[in-house]
Enzyme design. Structure first.
Site, short mmCIF file in Angstrom:
data_model
loop_
_atom_site.label_atom_id
_atom_site.label_comp_id
_atom_site.label_asym_id
_atom_site.label_seq_id
_atom_site.Cartn_x
_atom_site.Cartn_y
_atom_site.Cartn_z
N GLU A 1 11.96 -7.09 23.12
CA GLU A 1 12.56 -5.95 22.39
C GLU A 1 12.42 -6.21 20.91
O GLU A 1 11.89 -7.24 20.48
CB GLU A 1 14.03 -5.79 22.78
CG GLU A 1 14.90 -6.97 22.39
CD GLU A 1 16.37 -6.82 22.79
OE1 GLU A 1 16.86 -5.69 22.88
OE2 GLU A 1 17.00 -7.87 23.01
N LYS B 1 26.15 -7.96 23.59
CA LYS B 1 25.94 -7.55 22.19
C LYS B 1 26.80 -8.40 21.27
O LYS B 1 27.81 -7.94 20.73
CB LYS B 1 26.23 -6.04 22.02
CG LYS B 1 25.59 -5.45 20.76
CD LYS B 1 25.49 -3.96 20.84
CE LYS B 1 25.04 -3.32 19.55
NZ LYS B 1 23.70 -3.71 19.09
N TYR C 1 29.93 -6.71 18.96
CA TYR C 1 29.96 -5.54 18.09
C TYR C 1 29.31 -4.34 18.77
O TYR C 1 28.66 -4.48 19.81
CB TYR C 1 29.26 -5.85 16.76
CG TYR C 1 27.75 -5.89 16.82
CD1 TYR C 1 27.08 -6.93 17.45
CD2 TYR C 1 26.98 -4.87 16.25
CE1 TYR C 1 25.70 -6.96 17.50
CE2 TYR C 1 25.60 -4.89 16.29
CZ TYR C 1 24.96 -5.94 16.92
OH TYR C 1 23.59 -5.95 16.97
N LEU D 1 18.76 -6.33 25.37
CA LEU D 1 20.02 -5.58 25.36
C LEU D 1 19.77 -4.23 26.02
O LEU D 1 18.76 -3.58 25.74
CB LEU D 1 20.48 -5.37 23.92
CG LEU D 1 21.79 -4.60 23.77
CD1 LEU D 1 22.98 -5.50 24.11
CD2 LEU D 1 21.94 -4.05 22.36
#
Ligand code: PDD
Length: 285
Positions: free
Chosen positions: A182, A149, A33, A207
């Site tokens: 993250e 992702k 996505y 990411l």
């Protein structure tokens, strides 16, 4: 006004839009996505989001189901039909519909495409940025390919729900060595006591956020000391500033980590300046 969703070639009423029960996205999280900010009715950094989409698809060996220009038109049309001025557009592509089996389906299986878009309340977002947000930390228990992702976000869901239960807005994942990787849906940054901006390298373990990349462009021509390296949770506790970046939050100051105030407990100068400058450098389409 009725919300509209794009599903496999058709614009449908949001409430009636659906995918097949044997869509591999639904059964295996076998899909990817992108989330793009919409500002003034235009897409922010569409080109970079599309580049990352192509990379994610290729890592999972899912074919790009339509040319990028056509996909771009669908994104813009979904934004237009939903009259989104300031908000987000969401794009999901899965490996498609096939009888449930772990191995890849026949090569001619058509990937499924879904696009939705919605407005966000800009006053609410600005208030969060003025107040800053709280984060908690959780062990990073995700797989190693978080550079893709993918829609496989269960650890992120659990981490962000733990944050919510603790009265925080984001959870920072911490790896086995005690370094922050993250956020559940954002990249993590600190400004050290001596004023150095620090974020983790994107090669491994996180990411590569598009907002992160644009922030690096923002600082490139400014007089800011910057180090791309890992930072530990202890270093973050003692930082002068902290913030997160993502398409939905742009640059969001972090004012506490695990209940401990960051710096003086108010949004920092660097984060506030980066938030102000971001859209001067971002691309609009
Ligand atoms: N999340 N890291 C993770 C795990 C993310 O899910 C995101 C984005 C980011 C930031 O990437 P970008 O700057 O390209 O938005 C980092 C989106 C917004 C989401 O899942 O809603």
């Amino acid at each position: 006004m009725a919300r509209i969703a794009y599903v496999n070639g058709r614009y449908l009423r949001h409430g009636e839009a659906s995918v097949h029960v044997e869509d591999r996205g639904y059964q295996f999280a076998d899909g990817v996505y992108e989330v793009c900010e919409v500002r003034g009715g235009r897409l922010v950094d569409e080109r970079r989001h599309m580049q990352r989409l192509v990379r994610s698809l290729s890592e999972l060996r899912i074919a790009l189901p339509m040319p990028l220009t056509a996909l771009g038109m669908v994104l813009h049309e979904t934004v237009r039909r939903n009259r989104v001025e300031d908000g987000l557009v969401y794009l999901q592509i899965t490996r498609g519909v096939a009888r449930r089996d772990f191995i890849f389906p026949a090569a001619d299986t058509k990937p499924s495409i879904v696009v939705t878009a919605r407005n966000l309340d800009p006053t609410h977002r600005e208030r969060s940025a003025t107040d800053g947000i709280a984060v908690i930390t959780v062990p990073d228990n995700r797989w190693e390919r978080v550079d893709i992702k993918s829609v496989s976000l269960l650890p992120n869901v659990l981490a962000k729900e733990a944050a919510r239960a603790a009265g925080a807005k984001e959870a920072w994942f911490v790896d086995k060595e005690g370094f922050v990787t993250e956020g559940g849906s954002s990249n993590a940054w600190i400004v050290t006591r001596d004023g150095t901006l620090v974020t983790r390298p994107a090669e491994f373990g996180i990411l590569r956020g598009i907002t992160r990349t644009v922030v690096l462009d923002v600082i490139a021509d400014q007089n800011i000391r910057f180090e791309e390296r890992k930072f530990s949770i202890e270093e973050a506790y003692g930082a002068r500033e902290a913030f997160v970046t993502s398409a939905s939050q742009i640059v969001m100051p972090v004012v506490s980590i695990d209940g401990k105030p960051v710096g003086n407990g108010a949004p920092g100068l660097v984060a506030t300046a980066l938030r102000r400058d971001f859209h001067r450098v971002a691309e609009f389409s």
